[in-house]
Design an enzyme around this catalytic site. Structure first.
Site, PDB file in Angstrom:
ATOM      1  N   PRO A  80       0.801  -1.232   0.000  1.00  0.00           N
ATOM      2  CA  PRO A  80       0.000   0.000   0.000  1.00  0.00           C
ATOM      3  C   PRO A  80       0.826   1.272   0.000  1.00  0.00           C
ATOM      4  O   PRO A  80       0.867   1.998   0.994  1.00  0.00           O
ATOM      5  CB  PRO A  80      -0.818  -0.140   1.283  1.00  0.00           C
ATOM      6  CG  PRO A  80       0.052  -0.962   2.189  1.00  0.00           C
ATOM      7  CD  PRO A  80       0.863  -1.881   1.324  1.00  0.00           C
ATOM      8  N   CYS A  81       1.444   1.577  -1.120  1.00  0.00           N
ATOM      9  CA  CYS A  81       2.247   2.797  -1.203  1.00  0.00           C
ATOM     10  C   CYS A  81       1.344   4.033  -1.135  1.00  0.00           C
ATOM     11  O   CYS A  81       1.834   5.140  -0.912  1.00  0.00           O
ATOM     12  CB  CYS A  81       3.107   2.806  -2.461  1.00  0.00           C
ATOM     13  SG  CYS A  81       2.203   2.576  -3.981  1.00  0.00           S
TER      14      CYS A  81
END
Lengths: 157, 206
Positions: free
Chosen positions: B173-174
């Site tokens: 989850p950047c």
């Protein structure tokens, strides 16, 4: 050297391989041969040491699978001890295909493949030679002889 | 060209060959997977952003690409970096599809997927993405904090680059990494998507 993703080969050459196999073994057995061809190709793909003429390479595998299929059909049809040579399948058209194709299928193996690859698939002789694992001259001769034979049969019919 | 050659060329497609039957292609993919011949399996997964391309190896999920990313380039990258035995084959990516569905329906807060980091270049980028994968659902960190967790608090620009080339967005989850000071920062898939993902998680958390 880098090989293209295998799916790209399937997308680009799946249709010609399938069409080749329909011509070689008929519409009924073509799907099985198609699967055998691509599984064999996938198995060998990592070890391939060139990325040239992959279509010819695939068609050569297909040609071998077509021959295997003819042999096992011949074995199913006749007791093995009596007939060592594979028998040519009778030229009966399947599913309303043009009668011509049944005759193509009844040609000797190399002629049948050569005629198909040259006329239907439109391959240059150099690539026909790769697919049949023979010289360019032999490829040319097989196309010529196959067409001659078809012409004679069509006149005779 | 002789009349015979014309005949050979013409009636064929129209009468008996309309391409490879889909059933034959499906059977081929299924058998290739069964026999362990597929190094990289890929397929599509639905999402609110449109169809995503997802790819998995024996080790795990290796790539997730947004709809505008050209498939040809994706497959070539996989072939070059991992193995040319790349095939569209659904079985291995079924769990990815399912978990993404659940995530977008807010029924899943954590992905239970093995990950394959082989498309990530460099040890620091890998450390940054591993630190990012550990950020809990609905929470955020700054670039500086992620760089710190990856071992170099001062390397926040390099951390940004690592995040920008994340080969497995959404699952890694950047989007949960923001600029210090409260700004959104960047997002390779477009800031609208970053906002959408953050809102989705906030909505579910509330």
């Amino acid at each position: 050297m880098s090989l293209p993703p295998f799916q790209a080969l399937l997308d680009a050459h799946g249709a010609v391989v399938h069409r080749f196999l329909v011509a070689a073994v008929g519409p009924v057995d073509a799907d099985d041969c198609f699967q055998e061809t691509w599984i064999a190709a996938l198995r060998a793909y990592d070890d391939l040491d060139h990325a040239e003429n992959l279509r010819g390479w695939l068609l050569r595998i297909a040609q071998r699978k077509a021959i295997d299929s003819h042999r096992s059909a011949a074995r199913r049809a006749l007791p093995a001890e009596r007939l060592p040579e594979p028998a040519a399948p009778p030229p009966e058209p399947v599913d309303g295909e043009p009668r011509l194709w049944a005759r193509v299928r009844a040609l000797p193996e190399k002629q049948r493949a050569a005629v198909f690859l040259r006329t239907v698939a439109g391959l240059p002789y150099a690539e026909v030679a790769v697919a049949l694992d023979c010289s360019r001259d032999a490829a040319r001769r097989n196309v010529h002889d196959g067409l001659q034979r078809l012409r004679k049969e069509l006149i005779g019919a | 060209m002789s009349e015979l050659e014309r005949q050979l060329r013409q009636p064929y497609d129209a009468t008996i060959h309309a391409g490879v039957p889909q059933a034959a292609l499906d059977a081929l993919a299924a058998r290739a997977e069964r026999e362990g011949l597929v190094e990289v399996a890929y397929g599509q997964a639905d999402s609110p952003f449109g169809p995503l391309t997802v790819a998995a190896t024996e080790r795990g999920l290796v790539l997730l690409a947004y709809p505008e990313v050209e498939l040809e380039g994706v497959l070539e990258r996989l072939a070059r970096t991992i193995s040319p035995r790349v095939l569209e084959a659904p079985r291995r990516i079924d769990p990815v599809r399912r978990e993404l569905d659940e995530y977008f329906e807010r029924r899943r807060r954590e992905f239970d997927l093995e990950l394959d980091w082989r498309l990530v270049r460099g040890g620091f980028a890998t450390a940054v993405l591993e630190a990012t994968a550990a950020i809990p659902y609905g929470e955020t960190l700054t670039y500086r904090e992620v760089a710190g967790r990856a071992g170099s608090p001062k390397a926040f620009r390099a951390a940004g680059n690592g995040l920008g080339s994340n080969p497995i967005p959404i699952v890694v989850p950047c989007h949960r990494v923001l600029a210090s000071g409260g700004g959104l920062g960047g997002y390779t898939g477009g800031l609208d998507r970053k906002r959408t993902l953050l809102d989705l998680e906030r909505g579910a958390a509330a």
